[in-house]
Design an enzyme around this catalytic site. Structure first.
Site, PDB file in Angstrom:
ATOM      1  N   CYS B  93     -24.340  54.120 -23.806  1.00 24.51           N
ATOM      2  CA  CYS B  93     -25.086  52.921 -23.461  1.00 24.51           C
ATOM      3  C   CYS B  93     -24.538  51.731 -24.257  1.00 24.51           C
ATOM      4  O   CYS B  93     -25.284  50.898 -24.734  1.00 24.51           O
ATOM      5  CB  CYS B  93     -26.574  53.122 -23.696  1.00 24.51           C
ATOM      6  SG  CYS B  93     -26.964  53.871 -25.262  1.00 24.51           S
ATOM      7  N   GLY B  94     -23.232  51.687 -24.403  1.00 19.04           N
ATOM      8  CA  GLY B  94     -22.596  50.543 -25.028  1.00 19.04           C
ATOM      9  C   GLY B  94     -23.019  50.383 -26.477  1.00 19.04           C
ATOM     10  O   GLY B  94     -23.139  51.356 -27.214  1.00 19.04           O
TER      11      GLY B  94
END
Lengths: 85, 293
Positions: B93-94
């Protein structure tokens, strides 16, 4: 017939909103009944039933912890835990 | 130069990855929409509680009473703080987890400089793993919260901390969480929960009514305070879930776009290689036939 505006709020969202003629709830020190044009009131609710009488019948829930506020003919019930009967 | 067969394998692998990332993107899009709805759902509840608290604050504002409610106490010196850090159970998720954890790290260091010991309550496996790697002690980890946190879960985590604050074991409770500003903007923030700041309650409109308070202001306040704090924590959990899904959606969208680009350039390379081989073969055939005659 006079009515009051009633909303029931829970952490998961709005459980009910609409016109009612009578609201009955279990406060920490006894039952309270609210009729239209009630004076401003703030009370803590205990564990027990909440009943809202509307034009098309009664709605009822069980509440565990919460608050009830009456202001300007509007009843707001804030319930920590709520289950519909 | 890579052979045609090698390139073909690469194209296949990249497009398989693309399928996965695109699916994850779509799932996160759907989940983030649900999470955003939940943020909106809890809003009126939280607002109403805040409004009641302000109404009550005026009725029960004399400092004499403050000493009666342990949750209202304001320690002179903060010796021990419980910090709840909200991260995700999953990665991909970055920068979502990293950004929250960086802020938590900064806060821990700052508190250490001020002479405050810090108890870490970590929500999410990712945060716990990171802190284990850094050699930081995590007092307690909570890993059962998924993308749909419930009020009961929030209560189970917050209640013991509130009790310990009331008992004087803790001097402060704070949350480090990703704040959902809008669908396109989320930033990690520090949210002090306790001690209750004077300014926090004053802001916003109170309903302005003169209330009959049943049974009395004190009793209502002793019920209202913990509920309002738990709700604030619950709201943080719901926000964090939304931010996680949005961060994942963005990360997966980037991954899908990259895969698209990669597969395109591999395809070009593959075609060029194929063409070169054919040209080579034709030249060989021509060369062979000329040699014969």
């Amino acid at each position: 017939m006079a009515t009051l505006h009633c909303q029931v709020l829970t952490p998961e969202g709005r459980a009910y909103e609409g016109e009612a003629t009578f609201v009955e709830a279990q406060a920490v020190d006894g039952r309270v009944g609210i009729l239209p044009r009630h004076a401003p009131l703030l009370t803590a609710l205990g564990q027990g039933p909440l009943r809202v009488r509307t034009a098309d019948g009664d709605r009822s829930w069980t509440i565990e912890g919460g608050f009830l506020q009456v202001l300007d003919n509007q009843v707001s019930v804030v319930a920590e835990r709520l289950t519909e009967d | 130069m890579a052979t045609a067969r090698e390139l073909k394998n690469k194209i296949r692998s990249v497009s398989n990855t693309k399928k996965i990332t695109r699916t994850m993107e779509m799932i996160s899009t759907a989940k983030s929409r649900v999470c955003q709805k939940r943020i909106e759902a809890v809003q009126p509840y939280g607002d109403k509680l805040g409004e009641m608290l302000r109404d009550l604050g005026r009725a029960a504002s004399d400092p004499e009473q403050a000493s009666e409610y342990p949750l209202l106490r304001s320690p002179e010196k903060i010796r021990k703080e419980a910090m709840i850090v909200i991260t995700a159970n999953r990665g991909l998720c970055g920068g979502y987890n990293t950004n929250v954890l960086k802020l938590a790290e900064r806060r821990i260091r700052r508190l250490a400089d001020e002479g405050t010991t810090c108890e870490i309550h970590m929500i999410g496996k990712k945060g716990a793993a990171r802190f284990r790697y850094l050699g930081r002690e995590v007092t307690q980890g909570y890993f059962e919260i998924d993308d749909k946190p419930t009020y009961a879960q929030a209560e189970a985590i917050a209640q013991p901390l509130l009790d310990r604050y009331a008992a004087g074991e803790l001097d402060a409770v704070s949350i480090v969480v990703c704040h959902y500003e809008s669908a396109s903007r989320q930033v990690p923030v520090e949210r002090p929960l306790l001690p209750l700041g004077g300014g926090d309650e004053a802001e916003g409109e109170s309903s302005g009514g003169e209330f009959i308070l049943e049974p009395d202001p004190g009793t209502i306040l002793s019920h209202l305070l913990p509920v309002s704090l738990k709700t604030r924590f619950f709201q943080s959990l719901v926000e964090a879930a939304a931010c996680e899904q949005i961060a994942r959606r963005v990360a997966m969208k980037n991954a899908t776009d990259n895969a698209e680009e990669m597969s395109h350039s591999y395809k070009q390379l593959y075609n060029r290689t194929r063409q070169a081989t054919i040209t080579q073969e034709i030249l060989e055939v021509i060369g062979g036939s000329q040699g014969m005659s």
